[in-house]
Design a protein around this motif. Structure first.
Motif, PDB file in Angstrom:
ATOM      1  N   SER A 127       0.836  -1.197   0.000  1.00  0.00           N
ATOM      2  CA  SER A 127       0.000   0.000   0.000  1.00  0.00           C
ATOM      3  C   SER A 127       0.871   1.247   0.000  1.00  0.00           C
ATOM      4  O   SER A 127       1.895   1.323   0.685  1.00  0.00           O
ATOM      5  N   ALA A 128       0.419   2.241  -0.767  1.00  0.00           N
ATOM      6  CA  ALA A 128       1.139   3.510  -0.847  1.00  0.00           C
ATOM      7  C   ALA A 128       0.745   4.421   0.303  1.00  0.00           C
ATOM      8  O   ALA A 128      -0.383   4.382   0.793  1.00  0.00           O
ATOM      9  N   ARG A 129       1.678   5.237   0.732  1.00  0.00           N
ATOM     10  CA  ARG A 129       1.411   6.320   1.671  1.00  0.00           C
ATOM     11  C   ARG A 129       1.603   7.611   0.895  1.00  0.00           C
ATOM     12  O   ARG A 129       2.627   7.800   0.237  1.00  0.00           O
ATOM     13  N   PHE A 130       0.605   8.495   0.957  1.00  0.00           N
ATOM     14  CA  PHE A 130       0.710   9.694   0.136  1.00  0.00           C
ATOM     15  C   PHE A 130       0.145  10.910   0.846  1.00  0.00           C
ATOM     16  O   PHE A 130      -0.666  10.808   1.780  1.00  0.00           O
ATOM     17  N   ALA A 131       0.632  12.067   0.396  1.00  0.00           N
ATOM     18  CA  ALA A 131       0.092  13.364   0.797  1.00  0.00           C
ATOM     19  C   ALA A 131      -0.373  14.075  -0.461  1.00  0.00           C
ATOM     20  O   ALA A 131       0.157  13.840  -1.551  1.00  0.00           O
ATOM     21  N   LEU A 132      -1.366  14.918  -0.308  1.00  0.00           N
ATOM     22  CA  LEU A 132      -1.820  15.714  -1.440  1.00  0.00           C
ATOM     23  C   LEU A 132      -1.040  17.022  -1.476  1.00  0.00           C
ATOM     24  O   LEU A 132      -1.068  17.792  -0.515  1.00  0.00           O
ATOM     25  N   GLY A 172      -4.575   5.490   2.584  1.00  0.00           N
ATOM     26  CA  GLY A 172      -3.154   5.800   2.563  1.00  0.00           C
ATOM     27  C   GLY A 172      -2.844   7.279   2.654  1.00  0.00           C
ATOM     28  O   GLY A 172      -1.666   7.653   2.774  1.00  0.00           O
ATOM     29  N   LEU A 173      -3.880   8.133   2.617  1.00  0.00           N
ATOM     30  CA  LEU A 173      -3.650   9.573   2.719  1.00  0.00           C
ATOM     31  C   LEU A 173      -3.173   9.924   4.119  1.00  0.00           C
ATOM     32  O   LEU A 173      -3.825   9.611   5.108  1.00  0.00           O
ATOM     33  N   CYS A 174      -2.017  10.581   4.200  1.00  0.00           N
ATOM     34  CA  CYS A 174      -1.462  10.900   5.522  1.00  0.00           C
ATOM     35  C   CYS A 174      -1.124  12.368   5.700  1.00  0.00           C
ATOM     36  O   CYS A 174      -0.741  12.780   6.800  1.00  0.00           O
ATOM     37  N   LEU A 212      -5.315  13.344   9.203  1.00  0.00           N
ATOM     38  CA  LEU A 212      -3.958  13.475   8.682  1.00  0.00           C
ATOM     39  C   LEU A 212      -2.906  13.314   9.773  1.00  0.00           C
ATOM     40  O   LEU A 212      -3.112  13.732  10.913  1.00  0.00           O
ATOM     41  N   ALA A 213      -1.763  12.754   9.375  1.00  0.00           N
ATOM     42  CA  ALA A 213      -0.625  12.683  10.292  1.00  0.00           C
ATOM     43  C   ALA A 213       0.164  13.989  10.291  1.00  0.00           C
ATOM     44  O   ALA A 213       0.761  14.351  11.297  1.00  0.00           O
ATOM     45  N   HIS A 214       0.165  14.688   9.158  1.00  0.00           N
ATOM     46  CA  HIS A 214       0.963  15.909   9.090  1.00  0.00           C
ATOM     47  C   HIS A 214       0.397  16.883   8.064  1.00  0.00           C
ATOM     48  O   HIS A 214      -0.323  16.488   7.139  1.00  0.00           O
ATOM     49  N   VAL A 215       0.748  18.140   8.237  1.00  0.00           N
ATOM     50  CA  VAL A 215       0.557  19.155   7.205  1.00  0.00           C
ATOM     51  C   VAL A 215       1.906  19.837   7.003  1.00  0.00           C
ATOM     52  O   VAL A 215       2.530  20.308   7.951  1.00  0.00           O
ATOM     53  N   PRO A 253      -5.110  18.472  17.079  1.00  0.00           N
ATOM     54  CA  PRO A 253      -4.002  18.112  17.981  1.00  0.00           C
ATOM     55  C   PRO A 253      -3.168  16.932  17.518  1.00  0.00           C
ATOM     56  O   PRO A 253      -2.021  16.777  17.955  1.00  0.00           O
ATOM     57  N   ASP A 254      -3.692  16.100  16.642  1.00  0.00           N
ATOM     58  CA  ASP A 254      -2.974  14.898  16.224  1.00  0.00           C
ATOM     59  C   ASP A 254      -2.272  15.055  14.874  1.00  0.00           C
ATOM     60  O   ASP A 254      -1.717  14.083  14.350  1.00  0.00           O
ATOM     61  N   THR A 255      -2.314  16.250  14.312  1.00  0.00           N
ATOM     62  CA  THR A 255      -1.696  16.486  13.006  1.00  0.00           C
ATOM     63  C   THR A 255      -0.444  17.348  13.172  1.00  0.00           C
ATOM     64  O   THR A 255      -0.526  18.515  13.542  1.00  0.00           O
ATOM     65  N   ALA A 256       0.709  16.755  12.913  1.00  0.00           N
ATOM     66  CA  ALA A 256       1.982  17.455  13.087  1.00  0.00           C
ATOM     67  C   ALA A 256       2.170  18.523  12.015  1.00  0.00           C
ATOM     68  O   ALA A 256       1.623  18.424  10.906  1.00  0.00           O
ATOM     69  N   VAL A 257       2.967  19.533  12.337  1.00  0.00           N
ATOM     70  CA  VAL A 257       3.313  20.602  11.400  1.00  0.00           C
ATOM     71  C   VAL A 257       4.756  20.400  10.945  1.00  0.00           C
ATOM     72  O   VAL A 257       5.662  20.235  11.765  1.00  0.00           O
ATOM     73  N   VAL A 258       4.946  20.414   9.617  1.00  0.00           N
ATOM     74  CA  VAL A 258       6.274  20.236   9.028  1.00  0.00           C
ATOM     75  C   VAL A 258       6.692  21.525   8.327  1.00  0.00           C
ATOM     76  O   VAL A 258       5.924  22.097   7.549  1.00  0.00           O
ATOM     77  N   LEU A 259       7.897  21.981   8.595  1.00  0.00           N
ATOM     78  CA  LEU A 259       8.503  23.100   7.879  1.00  0.00           C
ATOM     79  C   LEU A 259       9.614  22.518   7.013  1.00  0.00           C
ATOM     80  O   LEU A 259      10.536  21.868   7.524  1.00  0.00           O
ATOM     81  N   GLU A 260       9.529  22.736   5.712  1.00  0.00           N
ATOM     82  CA  GLU A 260      10.485  22.136   4.771  1.00  0.00           C
ATOM     83  C   GLU A 260      11.375  23.219   4.172  1.00  0.00           C
ATOM     84  O   GLU A 260      10.883  24.137   3.519  1.00  0.00           O
ATOM     85  N   LEU A 261      12.667  23.122   4.401  1.00  0.00           N
ATOM     86  CA  LEU A 261      13.609  24.135   3.945  1.00  0.00           C
ATOM     87  C   LEU A 261      14.789  23.485   3.228  1.00  0.00           C
ATOM     88  O   LEU A 261      15.201  22.381   3.571  1.00  0.00           O
ATOM     89  N   GLY A 262      15.330  24.188   2.260  1.00  0.00           N
ATOM     90  CA  GLY A 262      16.523  23.722   1.564  1.00  0.00           C
ATOM     91  C   GLY A 262      17.591  24.785   1.565  1.00  0.00           C
ATOM     92  O   GLY A 262      18.545  24.756   2.341  1.00  0.00           O
ATOM     93  N   ARG A 263      17.409  25.769   0.694  1.00  0.00           N
ATOM     94  CA  ARG A 263      18.368  26.860   0.545  1.00  0.00           C
ATOM     95  C   ARG A 263      18.697  27.529   1.880  1.00  0.00           C
ATOM     96  O   ARG A 263      19.844  27.861   2.153  1.00  0.00           O
ATOM     97  N   TYR A 264      17.684  27.700   2.751  1.00  0.00           N
ATOM     98  CA  TYR A 264      17.906  28.418   4.003  1.00  0.00           C
ATOM     99  C   TYR A 264      18.876  27.673   4.919  1.00  0.00           C
ATOM    100  O   TYR A 264      19.583  28.288   5.710  1.00  0.00           O
ATOM    101  N   LEU A 265      18.928  26.357   4.813  1.00  0.00           N
ATOM    102  CA  LEU A 265      19.818  25.572   5.670  1.00  0.00           C
ATOM    103  C   LEU A 265      21.257  25.567   5.170  1.00  0.00           C
ATOM    104  O   LEU A 265      22.196  25.534   5.967  1.00  0.00           O
TER     105      LEU A 265
END
Length: 384
Positions: A127-132, A172-174, A212-215, A253-265
């Motif tokens: 089974s696939a795990r996916f985010a939109l 599979g939507l997470c 959702l597990a995360h946004v 409360p059960d949905t984690a927040v993700v900050l995604e950075l590349g250049r800044y790091l």
């Protein structure tokens, strides 16, 4: 570090030099400014050097990849596969199959991609795990590169999310991935974008009853490339983010927040170093011809998303006295006038054999450059 010693380590010029202590310091700065519990992910596309990714992986909570090659690099780290995401339009079937088999999260960019994901997961037997990935219904002003808000190849239009979920289904939507833009130094624009992103995520969760597990709210934090640029007020950004995260947690409360950075790091932790091979005088101007050019560092030449050509910070390593300065144009060895790394910059007087250094070069360097153009050797990369 002494750049002449670094040149000896590299073995030849041109080369990129990455200072991992600076990367570590940047991550620590971020951790101190961000609200507790926000997950920090590194977008490998900014700098996929395997050694750098290996050393950075323990400092972050997850990795984002945009190709099968980057996926293999990510899988070679100790990062939990549930915290590895695979983004980008036009994923080929073998890439989707690899992502499913590896157990990473696929950031789905369209209804058609989700339908293919369903077909491929049957063939893989897992089974696939996916985010939109959602194309927001707003635009982030001030971004060096706008990634959503209008018609775009990136993500599913916010108003079409319900239709997509009614098709192949939500098994599979997470998560959600909402990325509006990159390379932004405007605090007002960034904070407005954060608020709009959380508002959109909340609306989608409620309207479509998503569990959702995360946004993933993307990132977009910019670094100062040019003299007039002011560094982002990270503390103020963190305070605003804390308010929005607290509001989000009260509702979800059960949905984690993700900050995604590349250049800044990594962007400010690298330099590009080339060697002067010739001094050239033409009609009152002095040109320093160096052995590294736009084929090694396309961004510095102004051909990677810059509408107006501006110089990256440039310095030199020379034995000449510091007060013996001149205005020069730094050009590479290619047969095109586009191969210009610094136009009319003031440097200490350089002679053949001296080193010219382009700063802010830790992100989107060799892998974002046409390294095969004219058959010159690729630049060396050194991580210290």
């Amino acid at each position: 570090m002494d750049l002449n010693l670094a040149a000896d380590i590299a073995g030849r010029t041109p080369f990129y030099l990455y200072d991992f202590a600076a990367v570590r310091h940047r991550v620590a700065e971020l951790r101190a400014a961000l609200p507790d519990g926000v997950l920090l992910h590194y977008a490998i596309k900014a700098n996929p050097m395997p050694a750098l990714v290996q050393r950075l992986a323990p400092l972050v909570d997850g990795l984002d990849v945009a190709s099968h090659g980057e996926l293999l690099t990510a899988l070679g780290t100790a990062v939990d596969r549930e915290q590895i995401s695979f983004a980008g339009p036009g994923k080929r079937d073998p890439e989707l199959a690899a992502a499913i088999a590896a157990g990473v999260v696929v950031n789905v960019e369209s209804g058609d991609e989700l339908a293919r994901l369903r077909r491929i997961e049957t063939a893989v037997g897992r089974s696939a795990r996916f985010a939109l990935r959602v194309n927001p219904d707003f635009q982030l002003s001030g971004s060096g590169m706008t990634m959503g808000g209008g018609a775009t190849q990136f993500g599913i239009d916010a108003e079409a999310v319900g239709e997509v979920l009614r098709g192949p289904g939500r098994r599979g939507l997470c998560g959600l991935h909402i990325f509006a833009g990159s390379q932004n130094l405007r605090l007002d624009a960034l904070t407005t974008g954060v608020s709009q992103t959380f508002e959109l995520a909340d609306r989608l969760v409620r309207e479509h009853r998503l569990d959702l597990a995360h946004v993933n709210i993307g990132g977009g934090l910019g670094i100062p490339y040019f003299p007039r640029d002011e560094a982002l007020d990270l503390a103020a950004y963190g305070r605003h983010l804390a308010v929005e995260v607290e509001r989000w947690r009260r509702r979800h409360p059960d949905t984690a927040v993700v900050l995604e950075l590349g250049r800044y790091l990594v962007g400010e932790a690298g330099v590009f170093v080339s060697r002067v091979v010739e001094r050239k005088h033409s009609r009152g101007e002095t040109f320093l011809v160096v052995d590294g050019g736009m084929h090694h560092h396309l961004a510095a030449s102004g051909n990677f998303g810059q509408v107006v050509r501006r110089n990256y910070p440039v310095s030199a390593v020379t034995a000449k006295p510091a007060d013996e300065r001149e205005t020069v144009t730094v050009v590479g060895p290619l047969c095109t006038p586009l191969d210009t790394l610094g136009r009319r910059v003031e440097l200490p007087r350089c002679e053949v054999g001296d080193l010219v250094v382009v700063h802010q070069s830790g992100a989107y360097g060799p892998t974002a450059s046409p390294v095969h153009f004219l058959g010159h050797p690729a630049p060396v990369e050194v991580l210290l």
